[in-house]
Design a protein around this motif. Sequence first.
Motif, PDB file in Angstrom:
ATOM      1  N   ALA A 153      -6.348  -3.583   1.858  1.00 60.21           N
ATOM      2  CA  ALA A 153      -5.835  -2.214   1.726  1.00 60.21           C
ATOM      3  C   ALA A 153      -6.657  -1.432   0.700  1.00 60.21           C
ATOM      4  CB  ALA A 153      -4.357  -2.222   1.329  1.00 60.21           C
ATOM      5  N   PRO A 196     -14.894  11.015   2.472  1.00 66.80           N
ATOM      6  CA  PRO A 196     -15.039  12.286   3.194  1.00 66.80           C
ATOM      7  C   PRO A 196     -14.800  13.511   2.310  1.00 66.80           C
ATOM      8  CG  PRO A 196     -13.584  10.773   4.382  1.00 66.80           C
ATOM      9  CD  PRO A 196     -13.768  10.217   2.993  1.00 66.80           C
ATOM     10  N   ILE A 197     -14.414  13.284   1.065  1.00 64.18           N
ATOM     11  CA  ILE A 197     -14.068  14.404   0.187  1.00 64.18           C
ATOM     12  C   ILE A 197     -15.194  14.725  -0.783  1.00 64.18           C
ATOM     13  CG2 ILE A 197     -12.484  15.174  -1.624  1.00 64.18           C
ATOM     14  CD1 ILE A 197     -10.271  13.525  -0.236  1.00 64.18           C
ATOM     15  N   ALA A 218      -9.462   0.463   2.265  1.00 60.09           N
ATOM     16  CA  ALA A 218      -9.026   1.682   2.944  1.00 60.09           C
ATOM     17  C   ALA A 218      -8.700   2.774   1.920  1.00 60.09           C
ATOM     18  CB  ALA A 218      -7.819   1.399   3.838  1.00 60.09           C
ATOM     19  N   ARG A 219      -8.050   2.403   0.823  1.00 55.63           N
ATOM     20  CA  ARG A 219      -7.730   3.402  -0.209  1.00 55.63           C
ATOM     21  C   ARG A 219      -8.991   3.899  -0.887  1.00 55.63           C
ATOM     22  NH1 ARG A 219      -5.790   1.503  -4.176  1.00 55.63           N
ATOM     23  NH2 ARG A 219      -5.394  -0.716  -3.752  1.00 55.63           N
ATOM     24  N   ASP A 220      -9.889   2.977  -1.219  1.00 55.03           N
ATOM     25  CA  ASP A 220     -11.146   3.373  -1.867  1.00 55.03           C
ATOM     26  C   ASP A 220     -11.962   4.296  -0.953  1.00 55.03           C
ATOM     27  OD1 ASP A 220     -10.526   1.812  -4.063  1.00 55.03           O
ATOM     28  OD2 ASP A 220     -12.060   0.285  -3.710  1.00 55.03           O
ATOM     29  N   ARG A 252     -11.068   6.357   1.171  1.00 54.94           N
ATOM     30  CA  ARG A 252     -10.519   7.681   1.473  1.00 54.94           C
ATOM     31  C   ARG A 252     -11.168   8.812   0.676  1.00 54.94           C
ATOM     32  NH1 ARG A 252     -10.293  11.433   3.116  1.00 54.94           N
ATOM     33  NH2 ARG A 252      -8.794  12.634   4.316  1.00 54.94           N
ATOM     34  N   ILE A 253     -11.821   8.482  -0.442  1.00 58.91           N
ATOM     35  CA  ILE A 253     -12.486   9.542  -1.211  1.00 58.91           C
ATOM     36  C   ILE A 253     -13.775   9.995  -0.530  1.00 58.91           C
ATOM     37  CG2 ILE A 253     -13.830   7.950  -2.693  1.00 58.91           C
ATOM     38  CD1 ILE A 253     -12.333  11.391  -3.645  1.00 58.91           C
ATOM     39  N   GLN A 268      -7.328  15.522   3.530  1.00 56.16           N
ATOM     40  CA  GLN A 268      -8.626  16.190   3.577  1.00 56.16           C
ATOM     41  C   GLN A 268      -8.512  17.691   3.282  1.00 56.16           C
ATOM     42  OE1 GLN A 268     -11.331  14.398   3.910  1.00 56.16           O
ATOM     43  NE2 GLN A 268     -12.832  16.041   3.988  1.00 56.16           N
ATOM     44  N   ALA A 278      -1.266  11.983  -0.679  1.00 54.53           N
ATOM     45  CA  ALA A 278      -1.820  10.644  -0.444  1.00 54.53           C
ATOM     46  C   ALA A 278      -0.705   9.654  -0.111  1.00 54.53           C
ATOM     47  CB  ALA A 278      -2.607  10.169  -1.669  1.00 54.53           C
ATOM     48  N   MET A 335       0.826  -1.211   0.000  1.00 51.90           N
ATOM     49  CA  MET A 335       0.000   0.000   0.000  1.00 51.90           C
ATOM     50  C   MET A 335       0.858   1.258   0.000  1.00 51.90           C
ATOM     51  SD  MET A 335      -2.854   0.883   2.891  1.00 51.90           S
ATOM     52  CE  MET A 335      -3.893   2.354   2.816  1.00 51.90           C
ATOM     53  N   PHE A 360      -6.735  13.363  -3.210  1.00 48.58           N
ATOM     54  CA  PHE A 360      -6.933  11.972  -3.634  1.00 48.58           C
ATOM     55  C   PHE A 360      -6.152  11.638  -4.899  1.00 48.58           C
ATOM     56  CE2 PHE A 360      -9.866   8.326  -4.813  1.00 48.58           C
ATOM     57  CZ  PHE A 360      -9.667   7.593  -3.656  1.00 48.58           C
ATOM     58  N   ILE A 361      -5.608  12.688  -5.547  1.00 53.11           N
ATOM     59  CA  ILE A 361      -4.847  12.509  -6.788  1.00 53.11           C
ATOM     60  C   ILE A 361      -3.387  12.251  -6.414  1.00 53.11           C
ATOM     61  CG2 ILE A 361      -4.190  13.609  -8.971  1.00 53.11           C
ATOM     62  CD1 ILE A 361      -7.213  13.210  -8.652  1.00 53.11           C
ATOM     63  N   GLU A 362      -2.842  11.167  -6.911  1.00 47.66           N
ATOM     64  CA  GLU A 362      -1.501  10.772  -6.465  1.00 47.66           C
ATOM     65  C   GLU A 362      -0.438  11.822  -6.766  1.00 47.66           C
ATOM     66  OE1 GLU A 362      -0.524   8.628  -4.472  1.00 47.66           O
ATOM     67  OE2 GLU A 362      -1.961   6.990  -4.413  1.00 47.66           O
ATOM     68  N   GLU A 363      -0.559  12.511  -7.905  1.00 48.98           N
ATOM     69  CA  GLU A 363       0.466  13.479  -8.275  1.00 48.98           C
ATOM     70  C   GLU A 363       0.610  14.600  -7.251  1.00 48.98           C
ATOM     71  OE1 GLU A 363      -1.507  12.012 -10.340  1.00 48.98           O
ATOM     72  OE2 GLU A 363      -0.214  11.176 -11.904  1.00 48.98           O
ATOM     73  N   GLU A 368      -7.509  10.666 -14.026  1.00 49.29           N
ATOM     74  CA  GLU A 368      -6.603  10.913 -12.907  1.00 49.29           C
ATOM     75  C   GLU A 368      -6.018   9.603 -12.375  1.00 49.29           C
ATOM     76  OE1 GLU A 368      -5.895  13.897 -12.277  1.00 49.29           O
ATOM     77  OE2 GLU A 368      -7.632  15.143 -12.814  1.00 49.29           O
ATOM     78  N   HIS A 369      -4.840   9.718 -11.814  1.00 46.73           N
ATOM     79  CA  HIS A 369      -4.172   8.618 -11.125  1.00 46.73           C
ATOM     80  C   HIS A 369      -4.445   8.825  -9.636  1.00 46.73           C
ATOM     81  CE1 HIS A 369      -0.135   6.904  -9.564  1.00 46.73           C
ATOM     82  NE2 HIS A 369      -0.985   5.922  -9.733  1.00 46.73           N
ATOM     83  N   LYS A 370      -5.295   7.972  -9.074  1.00 46.72           N
ATOM     84  CA  LYS A 370      -5.820   8.257  -7.748  1.00 46.72           C
ATOM     85  C   LYS A 370      -5.347   7.248  -6.695  1.00 46.72           C
ATOM     86  CE  LYS A 370     -10.209   7.921  -8.876  1.00 46.72           C
ATOM     87  NZ  LYS A 370     -10.070   7.269 -10.182  1.00 46.72           N
ATOM     88  N   MET A 371      -5.591   7.614  -5.435  1.00 41.86           N
ATOM     89  CA  MET A 371      -5.245   6.750  -4.300  1.00 41.86           C
ATOM     90  C   MET A 371      -6.113   5.493  -4.293  1.00 41.86           C
ATOM     91  SD  MET A 371      -5.368   7.911  -0.317  1.00 41.86           S
ATOM     92  CE  MET A 371      -4.865   6.845   1.036  1.00 41.86           C
ATOM     93  N   GLY A 372      -7.356   5.614  -4.733  1.00 42.42           N
ATOM     94  CA  GLY A 372      -8.273   4.480  -4.717  1.00 42.42           C
ATOM     95  C   GLY A 372      -9.302   4.595  -5.827  1.00 42.42           C
ATOM     96  N   ILE A 373     -10.360   3.780  -5.717  1.00 42.67           N
ATOM     97  CA  ILE A 373     -11.359   3.640  -6.787  1.00 42.67           C
ATOM     98  C   ILE A 373     -10.708   3.764  -8.173  1.00 42.67           C
ATOM     99  CG2 ILE A 373     -13.502   4.130  -5.500  1.00 42.67           C
ATOM    100  CD1 ILE A 373     -13.386   7.042  -6.502  1.00 42.67           C
ATOM    101  N   ARG A 411      -0.599   6.728   2.727  1.00 42.81           N
ATOM    102  CA  ARG A 411      -0.331   5.316   2.401  1.00 42.81           C
ATOM    103  C   ARG A 411       0.930   4.823   3.113  1.00 42.81           C
ATOM    104  NH1 ARG A 411       1.369   4.668  -2.044  1.00 42.81           N
ATOM    105  NH2 ARG A 411       1.263   6.667  -3.116  1.00 42.81           N
ATOM    106  N   PHE A 469     -12.580  16.165 -12.284  1.00 40.99           N
ATOM    107  CA  PHE A 469     -13.118  15.211 -11.303  1.00 40.99           C
ATOM    108  C   PHE A 469     -14.470  14.655 -11.751  1.00 40.99           C
ATOM    109  CE2 PHE A 469     -10.705  17.605  -7.698  1.00 40.99           C
ATOM    110  CZ  PHE A 469      -9.522  17.064  -8.137  1.00 40.99           C
TER     111      PHE A 469
END
Lengths: 589, 589
Positions: free
Chosen positions: B422, B432-433, B425-427, B429-430, A408, A422, A255, A415-418, B252-257, A426, B194
């Motif tokens: 994991a 609350p946003i 948890a990553r999914d 995280r979006i 947050q 995040a 992760m 939430f965007i890795e770039e 986008e390259h995201k933490m989850g989903i 992780r 988004f």
Amino acid sequence: MSEYLYPINDILFSLRSVAKTERLTPYLEDSVDNDLLEAILGEAGKLAEQVIAPINASGDKEGSRVENGEVIEAKGFKEAFKAYSEGGWIGLSGDPEYGGQGLPSYVATAVNEGVQAANLAFSLCPLLSLGAIEAISLHASAELKNLYLPKMLAGEWAGTMNLTEPAAGSDLAAIACKATADGDVFRIKGQKIFITWGDHQMSDNIIHLVLARLPNAPDGVKGISLFIVPKFILDDLGKPAHRNDVQVVSVEHKMGIHASPTCVMSFGDKEGAVGYLVGQENEGIKAMFTMMNNARQGVGLQGLAISERAYQQALAYAKERKQGMNAERTARAAIIEHPDVLRMLMTMKSQIDAMRSLIYVAAVENDMSHLASGDDKKHAIARTALYTPIVKGWITEQAQEITSLAVQVHGGMGFIEETGVAQHARDARILPIYEGTNGIQAIDLIGRKLHSDKGAAMMSLLADIEAEVAEWQTSSVSAYADKVKAVLDQAKMATETCLTAMQKNPVLGTGLAYSYMMLMGYLVGAWLQVRALHAAQNDEKLDESQKSSWEHSVAFYCDHVLPRALGHIHSIMFGSTTVDNLNKNVFNR
Amino acid sequence: MSEYLYPINDILFSLRSVAKTERLTPYLEDSVDNDLLEAILGEAGKLAEQVIAPINASGDKEGSRVENGEVIEAKGFKEAFKAYSEGGWIGLSGDPEYGGQGLPSYVATAVNEGVQAANLAFSLCPLLSLGAIEAISLHASAELKNLYLPKMLAGEWAGTMNLTEPAAGSDLAAIACKATADGDVFRIKGQKIFITWGDHQMSDNIIHLVLARLPNAPDGVKGISLFIVPKFILDDLGKPAHRNDVQVVSVEHKMGIHASPTCVMSFGDKEGAVGYLVGQENEGIKAMFTMMNNARQGVGLQGLAISERAYQQALAYAKERKQGMNAERTARAAIIEHPDVLRMLMTMKSQIDAMRSLIYVAAVENDMSHLASGDDKKHAIARTALYTPIVKGWITEQAQEITSLAVQVHGGMGFIEETGVAQHARDARILPIYEGTNGIQAIDLIGRKLHSDKGAAMMSLLADIEAEVAEWQTSSVSAYADKVKAVLDQAKMATETCLTAMQKNPVLGTGLAYSYMMLMGYLVGAWLQVRALHAAQNDEKLDESQKSSWEHSVAFYCDHVLPRALGHIHSIMFGSTTVDNLNKNVFNR
């Protein structure tokens, strides 16, 4: 991507004014004066900011991989490790007899805060090397020390710790890896998992410290021995020469901390890996335990470090990002102007301040436990043992909240890795797990630390807090001291409840362990926050704005963080039966 | 990787016994009888378990990508979407005039719990489609409805919501996308970011709902209009024919989903995208707000769903993984036998029970707000408005803790991506946003919901809780009722404090918003937990073991979760000045 700034002033303040490094002066041949400390930390900060931080995001993206049986680490890591080694940072608190600089270990802690914040994945390689160095220093024969320590302290060779096996995680008693005597050496056979930096190309040799069982060893933890297993066996000149029978099988897809290769290691696929016994047969676990305080406090430090990094990034974004109108509705506002964003930032900042105080207080106590003598030493050993699970458990729990809040504050961009924030969340997620899960820390606190001495060490800590708080109650920080006192009184009752529960049933009693650990974390954090404020108000080096910043942090902590202790106290005082009654069948609805 | 089991019995119990779906019977032409509901949910469960859950981990790994200006979704998603559409699930609570099945929306909520738990990334496509369907149903002309709704309700065409722009996130007043009249239609130009499932190959057309500004529109939110912008413009027969001037720029390259393509969309790079006005000019925000309750409750549901999924996986692992000895020290123990693991599992379970109760109570209230009339309708509208930010904000905060605990129960394995936990948890995280950050939810609760009617709706809720609790105080659940009452009394005082703070200064007052939202979540959760237990004890369908399971859940919640409210109450009662005093300069230490 925000830049990382090593918070040297906060660290120096914590060390001097909260942890009171002067306590060590009587025990040091050469005490570390202010100028020297500032110079060392200034250089460490530069290294962290300029060399190690810039490869954090790229390392996360690239990760590490296995090629032809060797781990290839992310780009730039080898060069950074070289800079780190050549700067003499690994040997900072090492034994001068073997090339170390002999500084107290709190200096290394302060340096490591920067390295870990800059790049958690990178920092694990020198950290594990230090663990191996410590094990060898404390337990190995003079011959082994002479062979391995100088190169390891110089950073030319790295070290690893090989404990975990598929069936032996928290439960080291289940270790099955085998060692058999073969002339002067031993042959090691077995598989280890979750080996951090188990292989890489950054150093000329890798010295694996491996737990294994000798033939006819007793069952359980009393039958485990510790061995040095070098990647390259040394020739007669002490140079890495022959490839040992140890192989990396694979690296995990994790992760976070992607750039830190977490390896499955296979020892002895062919003739058996050559190993050298460290310390006595069957006393490997004892050797591990003597390193535990440092290693666990080290993970707590990682919690502080990554929280600071995430907070810095969130603060920078909050100052820059515009959304909504200012309070007067005359212009668009940076989001830091909105009260709920201020709340999030101060929730981070005030906890980080408390965490940092605890880190350095525990680090100095740890130094005391090694340097002092007689009753002072005994006291410091007991106090260090008490702090350690709180440092590891409570701080790494806070790191989850703080790195999540940093995401947050960024809104959708978080939430965007770039964006890079995040990654901190992780990366931080491993901290409550490794080096003893936080459940294990909590059980260590309520069992091995509280119950086993009938609360003596804890009562001594609570009495010290009470005495210091009583002094403050007639000072400029009296309002905050009163708030700490109110929780302290309840925490004493909760401590009695925990002791009674553990005496009644030391297994069931551990159902209260997590709440107790969190309670003690919030309380100790509050105590040290008020100490910091008291010191800040009387510190001529701080200007009014810095003093005011401390007051905001401490006021917020007392009003909005410390009250969480009330929930934990309530859990302990009124909830033990509820936990005792749980069993696996109640989940079968 | 554990399998997902749709918790149909818990859902049916929540709907009937906690949310009391019979409240809707007087308002429904065809009421949903028990057999029908069970049959529908049974089928939905099968779809979730067998079709949608199996592509969750693979979708996370593969993600989605842009090829030749089109988004290619992860493997298997197209087939799953087809199965979902053909099963008639999208039109479940849609208007029968356009091909919907006209069931109350709580049925769709119960179905969606399964779909979201099975695969959060997948579930967002039909969810966003439903949002678009709702906007069109409530605000578009009959002509537009006839053209678009039947195909959308049948799942042949998907829908999206296009609100956010780089400078307009939480602050929709900053929307800059432009619309200009061009004969009967409008031309839309601008960039949106988004955009969830902004493009894909799963349906024959994608109907974008887009917020944009007409020329000379008033500044701020009062100058924003809503448009339908189809990916393919329809021909005279209503068939997708001509590619509209709308393009996906990137995902986008995201933490989850990962499998849910989050798109940057460009409208009108060439001649301007053809759009059709929905509702009145400049009333786009109003149209959005009428959908807000559903959409925000939908995200709360996601918090419940992913928590349940993560909990199931942790429970399965805890039963299987052996570490350490049992209490009698006679055999190795599954970790579920250790008190601290039981604590973690029940922290998850008891909160999930409370969250589910709240989800279905709010869903039925939402149905009431649409179906009832007169004072009943008014009351239901106010109550729904009050529940919504708690559902979205509190439940998605809990989902962070619960998915993180699920990782923790797995120890080191939890951090390894192949374990699959994991991802939850990553999914999560979006949550609350999006759909309004939880800070925005909290401000909505304390401002638009509490302050703007001088606390009337909230006082009514608190009075209802008090009355029900009073009834229970002479019943078999009296011990728990007493615990809820104790917190309720303090929550009433905290409510007064919040009202006073908001009256004094409606900007500064929002510094208390987050604590107030969390307090109300824990309190409402406790109230509904006791209601559930009371119902369970009197439910002939439940056996003794199920009743006992409910009692453990409620007892644990009251003793170990509800006490967290004490911290929030303390924050509100004694901490408002500390928050008021914060400003951006205090972070400059």
